[in-house]
Design a protein around this motif. Sequence first.
Motif, PDB file in Angstrom:
ATOM      1  N   GLN A  39       0.774  -1.346  -0.015  1.00 12.35           N
ATOM      2  CA  GLN A  39      -0.075  -0.141   0.004  1.00 12.35           C
ATOM      3  C   GLN A  39       0.843   1.350   0.170  1.00 12.35           C
ATOM      4  O   GLN A  39       1.801   1.327   0.830  1.00 12.35           O
ATOM      5  N   VAL A  40       0.559   2.087  -0.783  1.00 13.26           N
ATOM      6  CA  VAL A  40       1.460   3.493  -1.034  1.00 13.26           C
ATOM      7  C   VAL A  40       0.369   4.476  -0.975  1.00 13.26           C
ATOM      8  O   VAL A  40      -0.769   4.379  -1.400  1.00 13.26           O
ATOM      9  N   GLU A  41       0.647   5.402  -0.115  1.00 16.11           N
ATOM     10  CA  GLU A  41      -0.298   6.488   0.080  1.00 16.11           C
ATOM     11  C   GLU A  41       0.688   7.943  -0.263  1.00 16.11           C
ATOM     12  O   GLU A  41       1.839   7.940   0.088  1.00 16.11           O
ATOM     13  N   ILE A  42       0.025   8.892  -1.187  1.00 12.48           N
ATOM     14  CA  ILE A  42       0.827   9.995  -1.702  1.00 12.48           C
ATOM     15  C   ILE A  42       0.102  11.064  -1.074  1.00 12.48           C
ATOM     16  O   ILE A  42      -1.023  11.350  -0.846  1.00 12.48           O
ATOM     17  N   LYS A  43       0.895  12.095  -0.326  1.00  9.06           N
ATOM     18  CA  LYS A  43       0.398  13.174   0.455  1.00  9.06           C
ATOM     19  C   LYS A  43       1.131  14.388   0.004  1.00  9.06           C
ATOM     20  O   LYS A  43       2.294  14.469  -0.652  1.00  9.06           O
ATOM     21  N   VAL A  44       0.331  15.451  -0.427  1.00 11.40           N
ATOM     22  CA  VAL A  44       0.897  16.627  -0.942  1.00 11.40           C
ATOM     23  C   VAL A  44       1.713  17.495   0.246  1.00 11.40           C
ATOM     24  O   VAL A  44       1.021  17.609   1.073  1.00 11.40           O
ATOM     25  N   ASP A  45       2.745  17.857  -0.442  1.00  8.94           N
ATOM     26  CA  ASP A  45       3.595  18.803   0.389  1.00  8.94           C
ATOM     27  C   ASP A  45       4.351  19.992  -0.574  1.00  8.94           C
ATOM     28  O   ASP A  45       5.032  19.528  -1.385  1.00  8.94           O
ATOM     29  N   SER A  46       3.974  21.047  -0.367  1.00 12.97           N
ATOM     30  CA  SER A  46       4.485  21.930  -1.209  1.00 12.97           C
ATOM     31  C   SER A  46       6.121  22.477  -1.318  1.00 12.97           C
ATOM     32  O   SER A  46       6.655  22.924  -2.038  1.00 12.97           O
ATOM     33  N   LYS A  47       6.637  21.726  -0.052  1.00 15.30           N
ATOM     34  CA  LYS A  47       8.207  21.845  -0.106  1.00 15.30           C
ATOM     35  C   LYS A  47       8.996  20.969  -1.016  1.00 15.30           C
ATOM     36  O   LYS A  47      10.081  21.052  -1.315  1.00 15.30           O
ATOM     37  N   MET A  52       9.021  15.088  -8.262  1.00 15.89           N
ATOM     38  CA  MET A  52       9.830  14.238  -7.358  1.00 15.89           C
ATOM     39  C   MET A  52       8.800  13.522  -6.351  1.00 15.89           C
ATOM     40  O   MET A  52       7.659  14.081  -5.756  1.00 15.89           O
ATOM     41  N   PHE A  53       9.107  12.370  -5.789  1.00 14.06           N
ATOM     42  CA  PHE A  53       8.607  11.918  -4.617  1.00 14.06           C
ATOM     43  C   PHE A  53       9.637  11.511  -3.674  1.00 14.06           C
ATOM     44  O   PHE A  53      10.619  11.033  -3.707  1.00 14.06           O
ATOM     45  N   ILE A  54       9.124  11.934  -2.354  1.00 13.01           N
ATOM     46  CA  ILE A  54      10.073  11.861  -1.140  1.00 13.01           C
ATOM     47  C   ILE A  54       9.286  10.840  -0.238  1.00 13.01           C
ATOM     48  O   ILE A  54       8.231  11.003   0.370  1.00 13.01           O
ATOM     49  N   PRO A  55      10.156   9.844   0.246  1.00 14.12           N
ATOM     50  CA  PRO A  55       9.441   8.800   1.226  1.00 14.12           C
ATOM     51  C   PRO A  55       9.346   9.724   2.716  1.00 14.12           C
ATOM     52  O   PRO A  55      10.369  10.332   3.028  1.00 14.12           O
ATOM     53  N   SER A  56       8.361   9.196   3.361  1.00 11.97           N
ATOM     54  CA  SER A  56       8.226   9.753   4.847  1.00 11.97           C
ATOM     55  C   SER A  56       9.281   8.886   5.403  1.00 11.97           C
ATOM     56  O   SER A  56       9.641   7.709   5.486  1.00 11.97           O
ATOM     57  N   LYS A  57       9.857   9.802   6.383  1.00 10.11           N
ATOM     58  CA  LYS A  57      10.939   8.960   7.378  1.00 10.11           C
ATOM     59  C   LYS A  57      10.289   8.283   8.543  1.00 10.11           C
ATOM     60  O   LYS A  57      11.034   7.452   9.106  1.00 10.11           O
ATOM     61  N   ALA A  58       9.291   8.703   8.989  1.00  9.28           N
ATOM     62  CA  ALA A  58       8.618   8.160  10.215  1.00  9.28           C
ATOM     63  C   ALA A  58       7.546   6.936   9.812  1.00  9.28           C
ATOM     64  O   ALA A  58       7.295   6.101  10.687  1.00  9.28           O
ATOM     65  N   ILE A  59       6.698   7.083   8.743  1.00  4.21           N
ATOM     66  CA  ILE A  59       5.908   5.962   8.396  1.00  4.21           C
ATOM     67  C   ILE A  59       6.094   5.500   6.939  1.00  4.21           C
ATOM     68  O   ILE A  59       6.022   6.044   5.914  1.00  4.21           O
ATOM     69  N   PRO A  60       6.261   4.086   7.185  1.00  3.48           N
ATOM     70  CA  PRO A  60       6.357   3.361   5.960  1.00  3.48           C
ATOM     71  C   PRO A  60       5.277   3.519   4.983  1.00  3.48           C
ATOM     72  O   PRO A  60       4.133   3.411   5.388  1.00  3.48           O
ATOM     73  N   GLY A  61       5.464   3.530   3.829  1.00  9.99           N
ATOM     74  CA  GLY A  61       4.270   3.574   2.689  1.00  9.99           C
ATOM     75  C   GLY A  61       3.840   4.757   2.420  1.00  9.99           C
ATOM     76  O   GLY A  61       2.918   5.084   1.473  1.00  9.99           O
ATOM     77  N   ILE A  62       4.169   5.930   3.012  1.00  9.65           N
ATOM     78  CA  ILE A  62       3.875   7.169   2.859  1.00  9.65           C
ATOM     79  C   ILE A  62       4.655   7.901   2.051  1.00  9.65           C
ATOM     80  O   ILE A  62       6.096   7.837   2.275  1.00  9.65           O
ATOM     81  N   TRP A  63       4.398   8.633   0.985  1.00  9.57           N
ATOM     82  CA  TRP A  63       5.309   9.494   0.069  1.00  9.57           C
ATOM     83  C   TRP A  63       4.800  10.950  -0.242  1.00  9.57           C
ATOM     84  O   TRP A  63       3.648  11.038   0.000  1.00  9.57           O
ATOM     85  N   TYR A  64       5.658  11.784  -0.238  1.00 11.88           N
ATOM     86  CA  TYR A  64       5.165  13.156  -0.337  1.00 11.88           C
ATOM     87  C   TYR A  64       5.554  13.686  -1.696  1.00 11.88           C
ATOM     88  O   TYR A  64       6.689  13.227  -2.328  1.00 11.88           O
ATOM     89  N   ALA A  65       4.768  14.578  -2.504  1.00 13.39           N
ATOM     90  CA  ALA A  65       4.896  15.164  -3.663  1.00 13.39           C
ATOM     91  C   ALA A  65       4.235  16.379  -3.732  1.00 13.39           C
ATOM     92  O   ALA A  65       3.217  16.566  -2.880  1.00 13.39           O
ATOM     93  N   SER A  66       4.537  17.335  -4.595  1.00 11.90           N
ATOM     94  CA  SER A  66       4.158  18.477  -4.849  1.00 11.90           C
ATOM     95  C   SER A  66       2.657  18.553  -5.326  1.00 11.90           C
ATOM     96  O   SER A  66       2.235  17.575  -5.912  1.00 11.90           O
ATOM     97  N   ASP A  67       1.770  19.532  -5.213  1.00 10.31           N
ATOM     98  CA  ASP A  67       0.440  19.295  -5.730  1.00 10.31           C
ATOM     99  C   ASP A  67       0.362  19.183  -7.090  1.00 10.31           C
ATOM    100  O   ASP A  67      -0.453  18.182  -7.656  1.00 10.31           O
ATOM    101  N   GLN A  68       1.393  19.737  -7.838  1.00  5.64           N
ATOM    102  CA  GLN A  68       1.420  19.636  -9.581  1.00  5.64           C
ATOM    103  C   GLN A  68       1.713  18.137  -9.883  1.00  5.64           C
ATOM    104  O   GLN A  68       1.208  17.666 -10.745  1.00  5.64           O
ATOM    105  N   THR A  69       2.766  17.501  -8.990  1.00  7.66           N
ATOM    106  CA  THR A  69       3.031  16.478  -9.434  1.00  7.66           C
ATOM    107  C   THR A  69       2.156  15.212  -8.947  1.00  7.66           C
ATOM    108  O   THR A  69       1.650  14.511  -9.826  1.00  7.66           O
ATOM    109  N   SER A  79      -0.024   0.062  -9.765  1.00  7.03           N
ATOM    110  CA  SER A  79      -1.016  -1.403 -10.187  1.00  7.03           C
ATOM    111  C   SER A  79      -0.548  -1.950 -11.389  1.00  7.03           C
ATOM    112  O   SER A  79      -1.259  -2.685 -11.972  1.00  7.03           O
ATOM    113  N   LEU A  80       0.404  -1.550 -12.247  1.00 12.67           N
ATOM    114  CA  LEU A  80       0.683  -1.849 -13.466  1.00 12.67           C
ATOM    115  C   LEU A  80       1.646  -3.024 -13.212  1.00 12.67           C
ATOM    116  O   LEU A  80       1.443  -3.911 -14.330  1.00 12.67           O
TER     117      LEU A  80
END
Length: 117
Positions: A39-47, A52-69, A79-80
């Motif tokens: 399971q992968v969850e993408i959260k929006v982070d303007s920084k 780019m996708f940045i993995p969360s250091k605290a929670i496995p399966g959480i990634w951060y990306a800009s709103d545009q991304t 799912s490919l």
Amino acid sequence: MKSDTLREQEIKRTLDRINSIENMVDTPMFDTSREETAQVEIKVDSKVAHGMFIPSKAIPGIWYASDQTFRAMKKDIFSLGDSIDEIAEPYDCQSCQTKVDKQFWHFCPYCGERFLN
């Protein structure tokens, strides 16, 4: 395409060898028939930089990306499965000159420009 056939044969031989390996108590070391889920969850982070996708250091399966991304990415890209190389669609963005694979994006994640046909 002879090289593709040879490559597939080598992969099959390697997989057969992996499946035949047993541990010290004569049970299989690897279960290649078992399906794996993630399971992968993408959260929006303007920084985060666009594209780019940045993995969360605290929670496995959480990634951060800009709103545009996040808006640019196709939501089913994870799912490919193993066939992603077979349907690769390389594209050079006419606006920012970045190389992207159109199979993953609705528009350029770096500059926000629409893809030209």
